[in-house]
Write a protein that holds these residues in place. Structure first.
Motif, mmCIF file in Angstrom:
data_model
loop_
_atom_site.group_PDB
_atom_site.id
_atom_site.type_symbol
_atom_site.label_atom_id
_atom_site.label_comp_id
_atom_site.label_asym_id
_atom_site.label_seq_id
_atom_site.Cartn_x
_atom_site.Cartn_y
_atom_site.Cartn_z
ATOM 1 N N SER A 49 88.535 141.333 110.400
ATOM 2 C CA SER A 49 88.222 141.714 110.959
ATOM 3 C C SER A 49 89.232 141.419 111.978
ATOM 4 O O SER A 49 89.603 140.632 112.401
ATOM 5 N N PRO B 93 87.798 139.797 115.856
ATOM 6 C CA PRO B 93 86.315 139.979 116.139
ATOM 7 C C PRO B 93 85.423 140.050 118.180
ATOM 8 O O PRO B 93 84.441 140.232 118.443
ATOM 9 N N LYS C 199 83.405 142.915 118.351
ATOM 10 C CA LYS C 199 83.302 143.938 117.230
ATOM 11 C C LYS C 199 81.699 143.987 116.834
ATOM 12 O O LYS C 199 81.198 143.073 117.170
ATOM 13 N N ASP D 51 80.969 143.389 114.176
ATOM 14 C CA ASP D 51 80.651 141.847 113.177
ATOM 15 C C ASP D 51 81.395 140.974 113.469
ATOM 16 O O ASP D 51 81.373 139.831 112.945
ATOM 17 N N TYR D 52 81.326 140.289 114.706
ATOM 18 C CA TYR D 52 80.972 139.826 115.520
ATOM 19 C C TYR D 52 80.043 138.328 115.060
ATOM 20 O O TYR D 52 79.213 139.208 115.175
ATOM 21 N N GLU D 53 80.303 137.579 114.785
ATOM 22 C CA GLU D 53 79.081 136.242 115.104
ATOM 23 C C GLU D 53 79.560 135.326 115.576
ATOM 24 O O GLU D 53 78.395 134.728 116.508
ATOM 25 N N TYR E 49 83.083 136.451 111.755
ATOM 26 C CA TYR E 49 83.095 138.093 111.216
ATOM 27 C C TYR E 49 82.410 138.010 109.838
ATOM 28 O O TYR E 49 82.199 137.148 109.000
ATOM 29 N N TYR F 135 79.986 140.529 106.600
ATOM 30 C CA TYR F 135 81.091 141.385 105.880
ATOM 31 C C TYR F 135 80.302 142.069 104.683
ATOM 32 O O TYR F 135 79.816 140.649 104.994
ATOM 33 N N THR G 106 80.191 135.142 105.751
ATOM 34 C CA THR G 106 80.668 134.948 106.736
ATOM 35 C C THR G 106 82.383 134.606 106.761
ATOM 36 O O THR G 106 82.374 133.475 106.441
#
Length: 244
Positions: free
Chosen positions: A32, A35, A65, A67-69, A121, A123, A133
């Motif tokens: 991303s 993110p 977003k 997929d943000y961690e 992010y 995936y 990650t």
């Protein structure tokens, strides 16, 4: 933090690709680009009447977003392009207050931002069937300005000679680098006369060497004052009112 298993698998993928053993079409998922996006900062201007350093609170608003961690980074606080402080940013929050020392850095306009961000992010690797990650580094250009102003003060005296009244105004602003109040050459200062319950401007001018004079023709007794608007480096001030 990086997923250890994921890193080992990605290293394996790179090795297989290098040896030609990985079939075409099995490229890992793309990162991303951003993110987390800082959408704005909340910071208030301050006024000082001393030469101490002052803490200024800064808050950040953001959107993320899917997929943000997580994210962390540093936010620049600058004046005239020079770095004043660096604020720690973690998981959408600013972890520090900006330390502003106007005796060293001066009065005027400061800026919060840009920020150097490192965001994680997630995936899905469809080839190996696992969720990983990873991190992406980028600069978020969002910024906001605030002002550090010296507190100002002003006085007005009046002297009558027949039908003429001479008004003399003086102004000072606190100068942190001088550790005292100093002459203030306020811009667009207004000499005003009271008309009913309102103030009417007689003339607008700039102070020089911290003072300004105005002579008006007025046979009747009137009430006067001086008003100086806010500047980027000085607070607004209104003088005492005088009747003559």
């Amino acid at each position: 933090m990086h997923n250890t298993v994921g890193r080992r698998i990605r290293n394996l993928v790179i090795g297989l690709a290098a040896t030609g053993l990985l079939a075409a079409g099995t490229v890992p998922a793309q990162a991303s680009e951003r993110p987390i996006d800082v959408t704005g900062y909340s910071v208030s201007s301050i006024a000082v009447a001393d030469s101490n350093c002052h803490y200024v609170s800064v808050k950040a608003s953001s959107k993320v977003k899917r997929d943000y961690e997580e994210a962390f980074g540093f936010i620049d606080v600058t004046r005239n392009g020079g770095l004043v402080d660096s604020l720690w940013f973690e998981n959408r929050k600013v972890g520090d207050r900006a330390l502003i020392c106007p005796a060293w850095e001066g009065l005027g306009t400061y800026k919060v931002g840009p920020a150097d961000i490192s965001a994680a992010y997630s995936y899905w690797d469809s080839y190996f069937g696992y969720e990983g990650t990873d991190y992406v580094d980028y600069v978020d250009r969002t910024s906001k300005t605030f002002n550090v102003r010296g507190k100002s003060k002003s006085t007005l005296t009046a002297k009558r000679s027949g039908s003429k009244v001479t008004l003399t105004a003086k102004a000072q602003v606190y100068s942190p680098e001088k550790y005292r109040y100093a002459q203030y050459n306020g811009k667009k200062a207004k000499f005003q006369v009271k008309s009913g319950s309102k103030w009417k401007t007689l003339k607008t001018l700039d102070l020089k060497k911290g003072t300004a004079k105005l002579t008006v023709k007025q046979s009747k007794k009137k009430t006067y004052r001086l008003s100086i608007p806010t500047a980027s480096w000085a607070t607004a001030t209104s003088s005492n009112s005088v009747s003559k």
